[in-house]
Design a protein around this motif. Structure first.
Motif, PDB file in Angstrom:
ATOM      1  N   VAL A 260       7.518  17.779   6.106  1.00 22.38           N
ATOM      2  CA  VAL A 260       6.512  17.238   5.187  1.00 22.38           C
ATOM      3  C   VAL A 260       6.888  17.551   3.735  1.00 22.38           C
ATOM      4  CG1 VAL A 260       4.105  17.476   4.429  1.00 22.38           C
ATOM      5  CG2 VAL A 260       4.623  17.241   6.866  1.00 22.38           C
ATOM      6  N   ILE A 261       7.433  18.723   3.485  1.00 21.13           N
ATOM      7  CA  ILE A 261       7.814  19.099   2.113  1.00 21.13           C
ATOM      8  C   ILE A 261       8.879  18.151   1.574  1.00 21.13           C
ATOM      9  CG2 ILE A 261       8.966  20.860   0.719  1.00 21.13           C
ATOM     10  CD1 ILE A 261       7.516  22.965   2.450  1.00 21.13           C
ATOM     11  N   TRP A 262       9.958  17.937   2.339  1.00 15.73           N
ATOM     12  CA  TRP A 262      11.005  17.047   1.818  1.00 15.73           C
ATOM     13  C   TRP A 262      10.518  15.598   1.743  1.00 15.73           C
ATOM     14  CZ3 TRP A 262      12.456  12.803   4.343  1.00 15.73           C
ATOM     15  CH2 TRP A 262      12.502  12.776   5.730  1.00 15.73           C
ATOM     16  N   ALA A 263       9.619  15.195   2.673  1.00 18.70           N
ATOM     17  CA  ALA A 263       9.087  13.828   2.633  1.00 18.70           C
ATOM     18  C   ALA A 263       8.249  13.607   1.371  1.00 18.70           C
ATOM     19  CB  ALA A 263       8.257  13.555   3.876  1.00 18.70           C
ATOM     20  N   LEU A 264       7.523  14.630   0.941  1.00 17.84           N
ATOM     21  CA  LEU A 264       6.731  14.527  -0.291  1.00 17.84           C
ATOM     22  C   LEU A 264       7.629  14.493  -1.527  1.00 17.84           C
ATOM     23  CD1 LEU A 264       3.766  16.948   0.533  1.00 17.84           C
ATOM     24  CD2 LEU A 264       3.652  14.450   0.310  1.00 17.84           C
ATOM     25  N   VAL A 265       8.701  15.271  -1.491  1.00 13.15           N
ATOM     26  CA  VAL A 265       9.637  15.300  -2.627  1.00 13.15           C
ATOM     27  C   VAL A 265      10.286  13.928  -2.820  1.00 13.15           C
ATOM     28  CG1 VAL A 265      11.820  16.262  -3.470  1.00 13.15           C
ATOM     29  CG2 VAL A 265      10.094  17.772  -2.454  1.00 13.15           C
ATOM     30  N   PHE A 266      10.667  13.288  -1.714  1.00 14.86           N
ATOM     31  CA  PHE A 266      11.340  11.975  -1.775  1.00 14.86           C
ATOM     32  C   PHE A 266      10.397  10.847  -1.349  1.00 14.86           C
ATOM     33  CE2 PHE A 266      14.663  15.150  -0.897  1.00 14.86           C
ATOM     34  CZ  PHE A 266      15.496  14.922  -1.986  1.00 14.86           C
ATOM     35  N   PHE A 267       9.116  11.023  -1.646  1.00 15.28           N
ATOM     36  CA  PHE A 267       8.100  10.107  -1.127  1.00 15.28           C
ATOM     37  C   PHE A 267       8.358   8.655  -1.530  1.00 15.28           C
ATOM     38  CE2 PHE A 267       3.922   8.057  -1.031  1.00 15.28           C
ATOM     39  CZ  PHE A 267       3.497   8.412   0.249  1.00 15.28           C
ATOM     40  N   LYS A 268       8.555   8.401  -2.817  1.00 15.14           N
ATOM     41  CA  LYS A 268       8.743   7.029  -3.299  1.00 15.14           C
ATOM     42  C   LYS A 268       9.998   6.394  -2.702  1.00 15.14           C
ATOM     43  CE  LYS A 268       5.148   6.491  -5.888  1.00 15.14           C
ATOM     44  NZ  LYS A 268       4.110   5.509  -5.478  1.00 15.14           N
ATOM     45  N   PHE A 269      11.079   7.169  -2.664  1.00 11.59           N
ATOM     46  CA  PHE A 269      12.330   6.674  -2.094  1.00 11.59           C
ATOM     47  C   PHE A 269      12.154   6.342  -0.611  1.00 11.59           C
ATOM     48  CE2 PHE A 269      16.271   7.681   0.225  1.00 11.59           C
ATOM     49  CZ  PHE A 269      17.115   6.714  -0.326  1.00 11.59           C
ATOM     50  N   PHE A 270      11.474   7.233   0.111  1.00 13.74           N
ATOM     51  CA  PHE A 270      11.305   7.083   1.556  1.00 13.74           C
ATOM     52  C   PHE A 270      10.409   5.890   1.885  1.00 13.74           C
ATOM     53  CE2 PHE A 270       9.863   8.628   5.798  1.00 13.74           C
ATOM     54  CZ  PHE A 270      11.114   8.767   6.375  1.00 13.74           C
ATOM     55  N   THR A 271       9.292   5.770   1.146  1.00 16.52           N
ATOM     56  CA  THR A 271       8.387   4.645   1.406  1.00 16.52           C
ATOM     57  C   THR A 271       9.022   3.330   0.980  1.00 16.52           C
ATOM     58  OG1 THR A 271       7.279   5.052  -0.724  1.00 16.52           O
ATOM     59  CG2 THR A 271       6.298   6.039   1.245  1.00 16.52           C
ATOM     60  N   GLY A 272       9.920   3.397   0.010  1.00 14.57           N
ATOM     61  CA  GLY A 272      10.643   2.185  -0.401  1.00 14.57           C
ATOM     62  C   GLY A 272      11.512   1.650   0.725  1.00 14.57           C
ATOM     63  N   ILE A 273      12.132   2.552   1.476  1.00 17.02           N
ATOM     64  CA  ILE A 273      12.944   2.146   2.630  1.00 17.02           C
ATOM     65  C   ILE A 273      12.067   1.439   3.657  1.00 17.02           C
ATOM     66  CG2 ILE A 273      14.326   2.999   4.558  1.00 17.02           C
ATOM     67  CD1 ILE A 273      15.280   5.267   2.744  1.00 17.02           C
ATOM     68  N   VAL A 274      10.869   2.012   3.907  1.00 14.65           N
ATOM     69  CA  VAL A 274       9.943   1.407   4.868  1.00 14.65           C
ATOM     70  C   VAL A 274       9.547   0.006   4.413  1.00 14.65           C
ATOM     71  CG1 VAL A 274       7.658   1.590   5.942  1.00 14.65           C
ATOM     72  CG2 VAL A 274       9.052   3.649   5.629  1.00 14.65           C
ATOM     73  N   ASP A 275       9.238  -0.142   3.128  1.00 19.35           N
ATOM     74  CA  ASP A 275       8.844  -1.453   2.589  1.00 19.35           C
ATOM     75  C   ASP A 275       9.970  -2.477   2.736  1.00 19.35           C
ATOM     76  OD1 ASP A 275       6.385  -0.455   1.896  1.00 19.35           O
ATOM     77  OD2 ASP A 275       6.935  -0.025  -0.187  1.00 19.35           O
ATOM     78  N   ASP A 276      11.203  -2.027   2.557  1.00 25.12           N
ATOM     79  CA  ASP A 276      12.351  -2.933   2.695  1.00 25.12           C
ATOM     80  C   ASP A 276      12.573  -3.369   4.142  1.00 25.12           C
ATOM     81  OD1 ASP A 276      12.827  -2.787  -0.014  1.00 25.12           O
ATOM     82  OD2 ASP A 276      14.351  -1.203   0.155  1.00 25.12           O
ATOM     83  N   MET A 277      12.226  -2.501   5.088  1.00 26.61           N
ATOM     84  CA  MET A 277      12.488  -2.791   6.501  1.00 26.61           C
ATOM     85  C   MET A 277      11.393  -3.634   7.152  1.00 26.61           C
ATOM     86  SD  MET A 277      14.059   0.896   7.745  1.00 26.61           S
ATOM     87  CE  MET A 277      14.456   0.329   9.404  1.00 26.61           C
ATOM     88  N   ILE A 278      10.160  -3.544   6.636  1.00 25.69           N
ATOM     89  CA  ILE A 278       9.039  -4.290   7.206  1.00 25.69           C
ATOM     90  C   ILE A 278       8.642  -5.409   6.252  1.00 25.69           C
ATOM     91  CG2 ILE A 278       6.627  -4.197   7.952  1.00 25.69           C
ATOM     92  CD1 ILE A 278       8.400  -2.793   9.885  1.00 25.69           C
ATOM     93  N   PRO A 279       8.664  -6.660   6.697  1.00 26.96           N
ATOM     94  CA  PRO A 279       8.259  -7.760   5.812  1.00 26.96           C
ATOM     95  C   PRO A 279       6.761  -7.705   5.509  1.00 26.96           C
ATOM     96  CG  PRO A 279       8.623  -8.552   8.052  1.00 26.96           C
ATOM     97  CD  PRO A 279       9.086  -7.135   8.022  1.00 26.96           C
ATOM     98  N   GLY A 280       6.385  -8.179   4.357  1.00 27.34           N
ATOM     99  CA  GLY A 280       4.980  -8.209   3.973  1.00 27.34           C
ATOM    100  C   GLY A 280       4.624  -7.043   3.081  1.00 27.34           C
ATOM    101  N   ASP A 281       3.778  -7.306   2.102  1.00 26.93           N
ATOM    102  CA  ASP A 281       3.318  -6.267   1.179  1.00 26.93           C
ATOM    103  C   ASP A 281       2.046  -5.643   1.737  1.00 26.93           C
ATOM    104  OD1 ASP A 281       2.510  -4.666  -0.866  1.00 26.93           O
ATOM    105  OD2 ASP A 281       2.504  -6.226  -2.413  1.00 26.93           O
ATOM    106  N   PRO A 282       2.062  -4.347   2.078  1.00 30.69           N
ATOM    107  CA  PRO A 282       0.872  -3.721   2.672  1.00 30.69           C
ATOM    108  C   PRO A 282      -0.328  -3.682   1.726  1.00 30.69           C
ATOM    109  CG  PRO A 282       2.504  -2.056   2.087  1.00 30.69           C
ATOM    110  CD  PRO A 282       3.161  -3.397   1.909  1.00 30.69           C
ATOM    111  N   LEU A 283      -0.081  -3.881   0.432  1.00 35.66           N
ATOM    112  CA  LEU A 283      -1.199  -3.879  -0.515  1.00 35.66           C
ATOM    113  C   LEU A 283      -2.010  -5.165  -0.440  1.00 35.66           C
ATOM    114  CD1 LEU A 283       0.595  -2.347  -3.644  1.00 35.66           C
ATOM    115  CD2 LEU A 283      -0.916  -1.182  -2.022  1.00 35.66           C
ATOM    116  N   THR A 284      -1.350  -6.251  -0.011  1.00 37.44           N
ATOM    117  CA  THR A 284      -2.047  -7.544   0.049  1.00 37.44           C
ATOM    118  C   THR A 284      -2.103  -8.126   1.446  1.00 37.44           C
ATOM    119  OG1 THR A 284       0.051  -8.667  -0.479  1.00 37.44           O
ATOM    120  CG2 THR A 284      -1.413  -8.095  -2.326  1.00 37.44           C
ATOM    121  N   ASP A 285      -1.184  -7.711   2.299  1.00 37.03           N
ATOM    122  CA  ASP A 285      -1.123  -8.257   3.674  1.00 37.03           C
ATOM    123  C   ASP A 285      -1.534  -7.176   4.666  1.00 37.03           C
ATOM    124  OD1 ASP A 285      -0.592  -9.556   6.018  1.00 37.03           O
ATOM    125  OD2 ASP A 285       1.602  -9.495   5.795  1.00 37.03           O
ATOM    126  N   LYS A 286      -2.792  -7.186   5.079  1.00 35.79           N
ATOM    127  CA  LYS A 286      -3.272  -6.124   5.966  1.00 35.79           C
ATOM    128  C   LYS A 286      -2.633  -6.193   7.354  1.00 35.79           C
ATOM    129  CE  LYS A 286      -7.439  -8.175   8.011  1.00 35.79           C
ATOM    130  NZ  LYS A 286      -8.887  -7.967   8.231  1.00 35.79           N
TER     131      LYS A 286
END
Length: 558
Positions: A260-286
Motif C-alpha cells: 500500500v505504501i509504494w502504491a500510494l507513492v506511485f498512485f498517479k502512475f499506477f492508476t494511469g496504467i489501469v486507465d490505459d488498459m481499460i477502455p472508457g473514462d471512469p469519470l463519465t462512463d460508469k
C-alpha cells in the motif's frame, strides 16, 4: 438517515458474507484433504508457494480462509515461515477473482434468475446421504446466497443521479485531493476489519463507485485499505498460537502494508496504467468503473507479489526479529503447537489439521518416556529421572484436557461426514496416550518406593523387563514411523500395520505369561526373593497396559 435503506444494505451484506462463508467451507469440506496435500506439495519453492496460494484462494473464494489455514499449518509445524509467506502472497492474488466475478456477472445479468435455482438444487443435494454430494449442495447454496446478497446490495444502493441525498455525507470527503485517497484507505481498512471479508468490502466499493457515490480515486483508496484490513482475521487467529503462527500473520500484514505504501507513492502512475488498459473514462462512463476497480485490485496484488517475492527471506527474518524481540524464547515454546481458537473463519478442516498435528506431537513426545523408564528400571536408581517421568505425566494430563475441550468445541459447532470419525479417532488416541503416561508414572512411583525399601530386580527379572521394553519400543516405532510418512491417521488403517501391531501385542502377552510362571516358582516364595518378584509383577502389568493402549492407538479408527 434512511433506516429502511440501511437495513436493506446490511441485510444484503449479511446474505453475501454468509454465502461466501458457506461456499468456502463447503469446498474445504469436499476437497479439504486434497487441498491440504496440494498445499503441502506445492510449497517447495517461493514460486510454487505463490501459485498454490493463488489457486486455492481462487477455488475456495476466501483469502481469509486461506491465510488462517496457512497460519494453522505454521502453528502445527506443517509449513515453514518462508513457505507460508509465499502462499499468503498468492492468496492476495487469488482473492481478486471475486472482484472480477462481481464485475462481470453482478451488474449485467438478472442475478436472482440463477441464484434461486442454485439454492433450490443445492438444498436437494444438501440432504443427500453421500458426503461429497451433500458438500456440493452446500456449495451451490453458498453460491446462490452470495449472488442473492449481491443483488440486494446492488438494488439497495440507488443511483446517485436519482437519489443524490442518500449518500450525501460522502460527497464532502471526495474533493480533498490526495487526502481523499488517504481517507478512503482508512475507510477501506476499517470496513474490512469490521466485516472481516475483503470480498464483501470490495463488492461494496464497486457498488458505491458504480452508483456514483464515490469517485474512482476514492474507490482505489478503499481497495488499498481493504488489503490491509483483510489481515486482521489471520492476526486474530494467531493470538493463541505459537510464535511461528504470529510471525506468519505479521508477515501477511507487513506484506500488504508495504504494498500500500509504494502504491500510494506511485498512485498517479499506477492508476494511469489501469486507465490505459481499460477502455472508457471512469469519470463519465460508469459501466467501465467496475472493470477499472477490478483491474486495479488485480494489478496491485500481482505487482506487489512480483516485487516482494524476491524478499521472502528478508521479510521472514524481519517479522521473526519483531516477534522474538518481545521476549526470549522459553524452552517450552520451542516447536510447540497451541490450538488456535479463531471463530471468524474457523473450519473443521483447519481444526482437524491442528488436532492431527497436536496428537502426532504428543505421540512423539510420549516416546521420551522410554529412555527414562529404562534408566529407572535397569540402572542404579536416579530420583531425578523419576521426577522427570512424573512431571511429563502431569503435562500429558493437561494436554489431554486441552485437546478434549477443543474437541468438544468442534463437535458443538457441527462435525459432518468423515470428520466425525476422525474426531472420535483422535479422542481415542489422546486418551490412550494419556493412559500410557499414567502407567509410566506408576512404574516410576513403584520403583521409587522399592528403592526406599531397598528392593531391586534380580538379573532374570531385569532381563525380562529389558525384553518387554524392547518389544514396546518396536511397537511404538511402528506407530511413529508410519505417522511420520503420512499427513493423516488413515495410514494406520493399513491391514499390514494392524497385523504387525497385533503380533507385537501377542508377543508381549507371551513374554508376560512366560515370566509370570517364574514368579510362582518356589524360590520366589521365600521372603528374601518375594519382594523383587512382586516388583517385577507390578511393573510388568504396567508394561502390558502400555502395550494394550499402543494397540488401541493404532486401531482407534475402527
Amino acid at each position: 438517515m434512511n433506516w429502511s435503506l440501511l437495513i436493506q444494505v446490511l441485510g444484503g451484506l449479511g446474505i453475501f458474507i454468509y454465502g461466501m462463508k458457506l461456499l468456502s467451507e463447503s469446498l474445504q469440506r469436499v476437497a479439504g484433504e486434497r487441498l491440504r496435500s496440494f498445499l503441502s506439495s506445492m510449497t517447495k519453492n517461493r514460486v510454487s508457494a505463490v501459485l498454490s496460494g493463488t489457486l486455492i484462494t481462487a477455488t475456495i473464494q476466501s483469502s481469509s480462509a486461506t491465510t488462517v489455514l496457512v497460519v494453522g499449518f505454521v502453528n502445527a509445524g506443517l509449513m515453514q515461515l518462508t513457505q507460508a509467506v509465499g502462499v499468503i502472497m498468492g492468496a492476495n492474488i487469488g482473492t481478486t477473482i471475486t472482484a472480477w466475478i462481481v464485475s462481470l456477472l453482478g451488474f449485467k445479468f438478472n442475478i436472482a434468475s440463477f441464484a434461486l435455482p442454485a439454492i433450490a438444487l443445492g438444498m436437494i443435494l444438501h440432504f443427500s446421504k453421500k458426503e461429497s454430494r451433500s458438500g456440493w449442495g452446500s456449495f451451490l447454496i453458498g453460491f446462490g446466497f452470495l449472488f442473492l446478497g449481491l443483488d440486494y446490495l446492488k438494488s439497495s444502493v440507488p443511483d446517485s443521479a436519482k437519489s443524490p441525498e442518500t449518500f450525501q455525507f460522502l460527497q464532502q470527503y471526495t474533493n480533498m485531493g490526495f487526502n481523499t485517497i488517504l481517507l478512503f484507505v482508512l475507510i477501506g481498512t476499517l470496513l474490512t476489519i469490521v466485516i472481516q471479508s475483503s470480498s464483501a468490502s470490495t463488492t461494496i466499493t464497486i457498488t458505491l463507485a458504480f452508483s456514483g457515490f464515490i469517485p474512482i480515486d476514492a474507490a482505489y483508496g478503499m481497495i488499498l485499505g481493504e488489503n490491509i484490513g483483510t489481515t486482521i482475521t489471520a492476526n486474530l487467529a494467531a493470538i493463541p498460537g505459537n510464535r511461528n503462527a504470529k510471525k506468519a500473520a505479521l508477515a501477511h500484514t507487513m506484506f500488504n502494508i508495504i504494498g500500500v505504501i509504494w502504491a500510494l507513492v506511485f498512485f498517479k502512475f499506477f492508476t494511469g496504467i489501469v486507465d490505459d488498459m481499460i477502455p472508457g473514462d471512469p469519470l463519465t462512463d460508469k459501466e467501465s468503473t467496475r472493470f477499472h476497480i477490478s483491474l486495479f485490485h488485480t494489478l496491485f496484488n500481482v505487482t506487489n507479489t512480483f516485487f516482494m517475492i524476491w524478499f521472502v527471506d528478508t521479510l521472514s527474518r524481519f517479522v521473526s526479529w519483531i516477534v522474538d524481540g518481545f521476549g526470549p524464547l522459553k524452552e517450552k515454546e520451542r516447536d510447540s503447537i497451541q490450538l488456535l481458537q479463531s471463530g471468524a473463519v474457523k473450519t473443521t478442516e483447519l481444526a482437524m489439521v491442528e488436532l492431527s498435528e497436536f496428537t502426532k506431537k504428543i505421540i512423539r513426545e510420549t516416546y521420551d518416556f522410554f529412555p527414562l523408564i529404562e534408566q529407572i528400571l535397569l540402572r542404579p536408581f536416579d530420583p531425578a529421572k523419576a521426577a522427570q517421568v512424573l512431571k511429563k505425566e502431569e503435562e500429558l494430563d493437561l494436554v489431554r484436557s486441552q485437546v478434549l475441550t477443543y474437541l468438544n468445541q468442534i463437535q458443538e459447532s457441527g462435525v459432518t461426514g468423515s470428520y466425525g470419525k476422525d474426531v472420535l479417532g483422535i479422542m481415542e488416541r489422546v486418551k490412550s496416550i494419556e493412559e500410557m503416561g499414567d502407567n509410566f508414572a506408576s512404574i516410576a512411583r513403584k520403583v521409587k518406593k522399592a528403592h526406599r525399601q531397598k528392593v531391586s530386580l534380580d538379573k532374570p527379572f531385569e532381563s525380562a523387563i529389558k525384553e518387554q521394553l524392547d518389544l514396546l519400543k518396536h511397537h511404538y516405532d511402528l506407530l511413529l514411523s508410519n505417522l511420520e510418512t503420512s499427513e493423516s491417521f488413515d495410514i494406520l488403517g493399513n491391514p499390514q500395520i494392524r497385523n504387525q501391531s497385533r503380533e507385537y501385542r501377542f508377543e508381549m502377552i507371551r513374554s508376560l505369561k512366560k515370566n509370570e510362571s517364574k514368579v510362582r516358582k518356589k524360590k520366589y516364595q521365600k521372603r528374601s526373593n518375594f519382594l523383587p518378584a512382586l516388583l517385577y509383577r507390578d511393573v510388568s502389568r504396567n508394561l502390558d497396559n502400555i502395550s494394550r493402549f499402543l494397540n488401541t492407538s493404532i486401531y482407534a479408527d475402527v
